[in-house]
Design a protein around this motif. Structure first.
Motif, PDB file in Angstrom:
ATOM      1  N   GLU A 154       0.016  -7.390  -3.857  1.00  0.00           N
ATOM      2  CA  GLU A 154      -1.156  -7.274  -2.867  1.00  0.00           C
ATOM      3  C   GLU A 154      -2.282  -8.710  -3.212  1.00  0.00           C
ATOM      4  O   GLU A 154      -2.058  -9.518  -1.756  1.00  0.00           O
ATOM      5  N   ASP A 203       1.037  -0.576  -0.344  1.00  0.00           N
ATOM      6  CA  ASP A 203      -0.078   0.133   0.165  1.00  0.00           C
ATOM      7  C   ASP A 203       0.796   1.588  -0.067  1.00  0.00           C
ATOM      8  O   ASP A 203       0.632   2.169  -0.890  1.00  0.00           O
ATOM      9  N   ARG A 262       3.158   1.433  -3.242  1.00  0.00           N
ATOM     10  CA  ARG A 262       1.539   2.198  -4.403  1.00  0.00           C
ATOM     11  C   ARG A 262       1.061   3.691  -3.866  1.00  0.00           C
ATOM     12  O   ARG A 262       1.381   4.289  -5.444  1.00  0.00           O
ATOM     13  N   ARG A 263       1.119   3.960  -2.903  1.00  0.00           N
ATOM     14  CA  ARG A 263       1.112   5.934  -2.604  1.00  0.00           C
ATOM     15  C   ARG A 263       2.355   6.257  -3.606  1.00  0.00           C
ATOM     16  O   ARG A 263       1.999   7.195  -4.110  1.00  0.00           O
ATOM     17  N   ASP A 320       4.395  -0.645 -13.239  1.00  0.00           N
ATOM     18  CA  ASP A 320       4.494  -0.572 -11.409  1.00  0.00           C
ATOM     19  C   ASP A 320       3.612  -0.874 -10.942  1.00  0.00           C
ATOM     20  O   ASP A 320       3.630  -2.022 -10.114  1.00  0.00           O
ATOM     21  N   LEU A 321       2.086  -0.161 -10.861  1.00  0.00           N
ATOM     22  CA  LEU A 321       1.111  -0.432 -10.051  1.00  0.00           C
ATOM     23  C   LEU A 321       0.369  -1.594 -11.035  1.00  0.00           C
ATOM     24  O   LEU A 321      -0.136  -2.594  -9.566  1.00  0.00           O
ATOM     25  N   LEU A 345       1.749   5.894  -7.233  1.00  0.00           N
ATOM     26  CA  LEU A 345       0.835   6.868  -7.988  1.00  0.00           C
ATOM     27  C   LEU A 345       1.020   8.345  -7.812  1.00  0.00           C
ATOM     28  O   LEU A 345       0.565   8.641  -8.281  1.00  0.00           O
ATOM     29  N   ARG A 346       2.018   8.629  -6.707  1.00  0.00           N
ATOM     30  CA  ARG A 346       2.140  10.234  -6.442  1.00  0.00           C
ATOM     31  C   ARG A 346       3.256  10.070  -7.880  1.00  0.00           C
ATOM     32  O   ARG A 346       2.807  11.243  -8.507  1.00  0.00           O
ATOM     33  N   ARG A 347       3.741   9.655  -8.387  1.00  0.00           N
ATOM     34  CA  ARG A 347       5.245   9.975  -9.100  1.00  0.00           C
ATOM     35  C   ARG A 347       3.820   9.894 -10.625  1.00  0.00           C
ATOM     36  O   ARG A 347       4.052  10.530 -11.354  1.00  0.00           O
ATOM     37  N   LEU A 348       3.134   8.987 -11.016  1.00  0.00           N
ATOM     38  CA  LEU A 348       2.143   9.336 -11.959  1.00  0.00           C
ATOM     39  C   LEU A 348       1.174   9.956 -11.683  1.00  0.00           C
ATOM     40  O   LEU A 348       1.246  10.846 -12.995  1.00  0.00           O
ATOM     41  N   LEU A 368       4.909   3.491 -15.077  1.00  0.00           N
ATOM     42  CA  LEU A 368       4.461   3.710 -13.508  1.00  0.00           C
ATOM     43  C   LEU A 368       3.052   2.971 -13.755  1.00  0.00           C
ATOM     44  O   LEU A 368       2.721   1.950 -12.780  1.00  0.00           O
ATOM     45  N   GLU A 394      -0.359  -4.134  -8.124  1.00  0.00           N
ATOM     46  CA  GLU A 394      -1.935  -5.098  -7.264  1.00  0.00           C
ATOM     47  C   GLU A 394      -1.755  -6.968  -7.821  1.00  0.00           C
ATOM     48  O   GLU A 394      -2.131  -7.598  -6.938  1.00  0.00           O
TER      49      GLU A 394
END
Lengths: 240, 179
Positions: B164, B116, B119-120, B156-157, B123-126, B153, B161
């Motif tokens: 996770e 998690d 991922r944050r 990567d996400l 996501l921030r970079r994305l 990115l 997933e």
């Protein structure tokens, strides 16, 4: 810019199936969406995010819990009141557009306003304004079949805005779009976000989540992570 | 950086500041973080290595530092070698993967919590890259680089997933759930 709560869920649950195979599609979710916030709910297929959106938009009734839009509880409303509320206060955007094939773009956009009893002249004027806003003024007289997927989705977004909704609810709005069309829709959402439109988008497309104010990760019907986007970006700090 | 600067000199001799603005234009928003002195440090190193030479430019008495840099034959050779090289940056996922394995094995932390947090960050970079890519005034060449950043990115996400999914099923004794 965010303000008072527009959309709220308390202990929201949606269960399917019997005792032996009970599926908790949405499992005691609490949610507050302030006015002006753009919220993305992300998660893999089957995590319950679409069901959540339908519950929030009064398209389905929960097994348990409450949904409030502004200061009205909607999960216990009569079907008739709910239909009126959806027409007057909510905007919906779906993955597969759901446009009326036999109506032109502008007719699709103005339909809700006409059904709400607005004069044809006013409805048309507003519909044209909205089509212009989504960059499709020159496609107003085209049927959906003459439009690309991205254009159809932009018409659907214009339609969702026609009643000046308190909240726009979108279910995988880029799910059927190619890369360039996705970019157009992302731009539009970014414009809406900047203009202060309250938005709830459920998606597994991280690009949508990336341009939201807040991202909630959902798994097995429940929220597992809730992040407000950091204020400003640093594009090139640190190497990947 | 050295190879890039050499290659940018291949077209014609140039001032340091010209090289810098060419680089920035090609990098778009990603070039904003480029250090102003970096290009001069690189040029000095290339000079010491005999790959470039420089001459003081004439006719601009009102401005300091007017050196024009030129590739030497060795520099030209190096550019040719660089262009012919097949090289691709590897995304290094092993470290994060091993972090999850270690966290789960020694029960140091919940791997899903680590996923998690990661991922944050991704996501921030994305978000930064995606917002920059939405800018209509973006030069298409610089936009192409951003598109690559966004695609990686997203990959990567997707992998996070998958991480996770697997670690959410793992029970704390380290055995696979349902096994």
């Amino acid at each position: 810019m965010t303000g008072s709560t527009v959309l709220q869920a308390r202990g929201l649950s949606m269960l399917y199936g019997g005792e032996r195979a009970l599926v908790r599609a949405v499992d005691e979710v609490d949610l507050n969406v302030p006015a002006g916030q753009s919220l993305a709910v992300m998660g893999p297929s089957g995590c319950g995010k679409s069901t959540l959106l339908y519950l929030l938009g009064g398209l389905q009734r929960p097994t348990d819990g409450e949904v409030w839009l502004a200061d009205r509880r909607i999960d216990t409303m009569s079907e008739r009141a709910l239909a009126r509320l959806r027409r007057d206060s909510l905007g919906f955007v779906f993955q597969s557009f759901h446009l009326m094939d036999e109506l032109t773009a502008v007719e699709n956009v103005e339909l809700a306003a006409l059904l709400a009893g607005q004069s044809p002249g006013r409805a048309r004027k507003r519909a044209m304004y909205l089509l212009d806003r989504v960059g499709l003024a020159d496609r107003a007289r085209h049927l959906p079949s003459a439009l690309s997927g991205g254009q159809r989705q932009r018409v659907a977004i214009a339609r969702a805005l026609s009643n000046e909704p308190l909240v726009v609810l979108a279910d995988e709005p880029t799910g059927n779009l190619d890369s360039a069309a996705t970019l157009d829709v992302l731009r539009l959402f970014e414009e809406l976000r900047t203009a202060g439109q309250t938005l709830v988008v459920v998606t597994h497309d991280p690009r949508i989540a990336a341009v939201a104010d807040r991202v909630i990760a959902m798994r097995d019907g429940a929220f597992v992570d809730d992040v407000a986007s950091a204020a400003t970006g640093t594009l090139y700090d640190g190497r990947r | 950086m050295q190879d890039v600067v050499l290659a940018m000199l291949a077209k014609e001799p140039a001032h340091g500041y010209e090289l810098r603005s060419r680089l920035r234009a090609a990098l778009g928003p990603l070039g904003e973080a480029m250090n102003a002195g970096q290009i001069y440090v690189t040029l000095t190193r290339l000079g010491k290595a005999g790959l470039v030479t420089s001459q003081r430019a004439e006719g601009l008495p009102d401005r300091p530092e007017r050196r024009v840099y030129v590739l030497t034959p060795e520099g030209q050779q190096r550019v040719a070698t660089w262009l012919a090289e097949v090289n691709w940056p590897k995304p290094d996922l092993a470290e994060f993967h091993l972090k999850l394995v270690a966290a789960a094995t020694a029960r140091l932390a919940d791997p899903v919590t680590l996923v998690d947090a990661q991922r944050r960050e991704v996501l921030r970079r994305l978000r930064d890259a995606q917002r920059a890519a939405l800018d209509r005034s973006m030069d298409p060449v610089a936009g192409l680089l951003l598109e690559g950043v966004v695609l990686r990115l997203r990959a990567d996400l997707e992998w996070l997933e998958a991480c996770e999914r697997l670690w959410a099923q793992h029970d704390p004794t380290g055995r696979k759930a349902g096994a």
